[in-house]
Motif scaffolding. Sequence first.
Motif, PDB file in Angstrom:
ATOM      1  N   LEU A  35       1.620  -4.754  -1.272  1.00  0.00           N
ATOM      2  CA  LEU A  35       0.529  -4.743  -2.248  1.00  0.00           C
ATOM      3  C   LEU A  35      -0.020  -3.332  -2.400  1.00  0.00           C
ATOM      4  O   LEU A  35      -0.259  -2.637  -1.414  1.00  0.00           O
ATOM      5  CB  LEU A  35      -0.605  -5.670  -1.793  1.00  0.00           C
ATOM      6  CG  LEU A  35      -0.256  -7.153  -1.639  1.00  0.00           C
ATOM      7  CD1 LEU A  35      -1.407  -7.892  -0.976  1.00  0.00           C
ATOM      8  CD2 LEU A  35       0.065  -7.776  -2.991  1.00  0.00           C
ATOM      9  N   ARG A  36      -0.213  -2.927  -3.632  1.00  0.00           N
ATOM     10  CA  ARG A  36      -0.796  -1.613  -3.885  1.00  0.00           C
ATOM     11  C   ARG A  36      -2.300  -1.631  -3.632  1.00  0.00           C
ATOM     12  O   ARG A  36      -2.874  -0.619  -3.222  1.00  0.00           O
ATOM     13  CB  ARG A  36      -0.504  -1.158  -5.313  1.00  0.00           C
ATOM     14  CG  ARG A  36       0.981  -0.986  -5.594  1.00  0.00           C
ATOM     15  CD  ARG A  36       1.242  -0.165  -6.837  1.00  0.00           C
ATOM     16  NE  ARG A  36       0.643  -0.765  -8.028  1.00  0.00           N
ATOM     17  CZ  ARG A  36       0.660  -0.180  -9.226  1.00  0.00           C
ATOM     18  NH1 ARG A  36       1.222   1.002  -9.386  1.00  0.00           N
ATOM     19  NH2 ARG A  36       0.130  -0.788 -10.267  1.00  0.00           N
ATOM     20  N   LYS A  37      -2.934  -2.769  -3.904  1.00  0.00           N
ATOM     21  CA  LYS A  37      -4.384  -2.891  -3.699  1.00  0.00           C
ATOM     22  C   LYS A  37      -4.676  -4.167  -2.901  1.00  0.00           C
ATOM     23  O   LYS A  37      -5.085  -5.192  -3.463  1.00  0.00           O
ATOM     24  CB  LYS A  37      -5.101  -2.930  -5.045  1.00  0.00           C
ATOM     25  CG  LYS A  37      -4.945  -1.656  -5.865  1.00  0.00           C
ATOM     26  CD  LYS A  37      -5.687  -1.757  -7.191  1.00  0.00           C
ATOM     27  CE  LYS A  37      -5.555  -0.477  -7.997  1.00  0.00           C
ATOM     28  NZ  LYS A  37      -6.277  -0.588  -9.313  1.00  0.00           N
ATOM     29  N   GLU A  39      -7.066  -4.999  -1.174  1.00  0.00           N
ATOM     30  CA  GLU A  39      -8.455  -5.461  -1.269  1.00  0.00           C
ATOM     31  C   GLU A  39      -8.670  -6.442  -2.419  1.00  0.00           C
ATOM     32  O   GLU A  39      -9.650  -7.202  -2.423  1.00  0.00           O
ATOM     33  CB  GLU A  39      -9.406  -4.265  -1.419  1.00  0.00           C
ATOM     34  CG  GLU A  39      -9.214  -3.443  -2.679  1.00  0.00           C
ATOM     35  CD  GLU A  39      -8.147  -2.359  -2.586  1.00  0.00           C
ATOM     36  OE1 GLU A  39      -8.102  -1.500  -3.484  1.00  0.00           O
ATOM     37  OE2 GLU A  39      -7.370  -2.378  -1.600  1.00  0.00           O
ATOM     38  N   ASP A  40      -7.756  -6.443  -3.392  1.00  0.00           N
ATOM     39  CA  ASP A  40      -7.880  -7.349  -4.534  1.00  0.00           C
ATOM     40  C   ASP A  40      -7.162  -8.678  -4.312  1.00  0.00           C
ATOM     41  O   ASP A  40      -7.269  -9.591  -5.140  1.00  0.00           O
ATOM     42  CB  ASP A  40      -7.313  -6.696  -5.802  1.00  0.00           C
ATOM     43  CG  ASP A  40      -8.135  -5.493  -6.258  1.00  0.00           C
ATOM     44  OD1 ASP A  40      -9.314  -5.402  -5.862  1.00  0.00           O
ATOM     45  OD2 ASP A  40      -7.586  -4.652  -6.994  1.00  0.00           O
ATOM     46  N   LYS A  52       0.513  -2.129   2.728  1.00  0.00           N
ATOM     47  CA  LYS A  52      -0.053  -1.420   1.582  1.00  0.00           C
ATOM     48  C   LYS A  52       0.922  -0.339   1.125  1.00  0.00           C
ATOM     49  O   LYS A  52       1.415   0.447   1.936  1.00  0.00           O
ATOM     50  CB  LYS A  52      -1.392  -0.781   1.946  1.00  0.00           C
ATOM     51  CG  LYS A  52      -2.068  -0.081   0.766  1.00  0.00           C
ATOM     52  CD  LYS A  52      -3.443   0.456   1.129  1.00  0.00           C
ATOM     53  CE  LYS A  52      -4.091   1.117  -0.082  1.00  0.00           C
ATOM     54  NZ  LYS A  52      -5.461   1.608   0.214  1.00  0.00           N
ATOM     55  N   ASP A  54       3.705   1.092  -2.406  1.00  0.00           N
ATOM     56  CA  ASP A  54       4.311   0.959  -3.729  1.00  0.00           C
ATOM     57  C   ASP A  54       5.812   0.750  -3.589  1.00  0.00           C
ATOM     58  O   ASP A  54       6.454   1.360  -2.721  1.00  0.00           O
ATOM     59  CB  ASP A  54       4.027   2.230  -4.534  1.00  0.00           C
ATOM     60  CG  ASP A  54       4.255   2.045  -6.023  1.00  0.00           C
ATOM     61  OD1 ASP A  54       5.413   1.741  -6.404  1.00  0.00           O
ATOM     62  OD2 ASP A  54       3.313   2.228  -6.796  1.00  0.00           O
TER      63      ASP A  54
END
Length: 215
Positions: A35-37, A39-40, A52, A54
């Motif tokens: 996941l790139r983000k 927190e979302d 975390k 890309d």
Amino acid sequence: MNQIHKIAVLGGGGRTGLRLVNQLLDQGFQLKLLLRKPEDFKIQNPLIEIVKGDALDADVVEHLLEGCDAVISTVGQRKGEPLVASQATTNIINAVARRKNDSENFRYILLAGLNVDTPFDKKGIETQKATDWMKATFPDIHADRQKSYALLLASEVSWTMVRVPFIEFVETKGEIKINLADSPGSKISAADIAYFLIAQLTDETYVRKAPFISN
């Protein structure tokens, strides 16, 4: 085929990817999500490990695949961002090639549009029309996804590229039609896509093939 316990997932934060993650969790798989983000990402489950980064980063992809028995990608092209399909595929193929002893058995399952061409296609009028539209409207994205297919063919990985028409983002599951030469329909539900992707983990019917699926 080897037993599959832990699965790396790319694109798990997307609309199709979320349905894939939930279905994998329902079946008790351990997951490693790129996941790139983070927190979302709203799904919380002890079976999930988050990485975390890309898909364009080869080192991150290598780390993602560590300890996993298969990888499923629903990564799509984001508007205005670097082309992702062929680079992600390159990174996955290279990471799989460096695995010891089991590289040929490691499953790589990825999602693509019906615009990708293969030597085995006999596309009908509607499928060809959609393919031509994609080529004309998004030539770079089409070429990048086509490059992914060429990279897969040249690899020794046990891959399956699942080609889909218009995606309906609903939970409804229906009959899934499958064809290797032409799209058998004009739409498919995201829930059915997730179901079919997961089925390929243990079904060898479409290893190193690119089936079309639809409802």
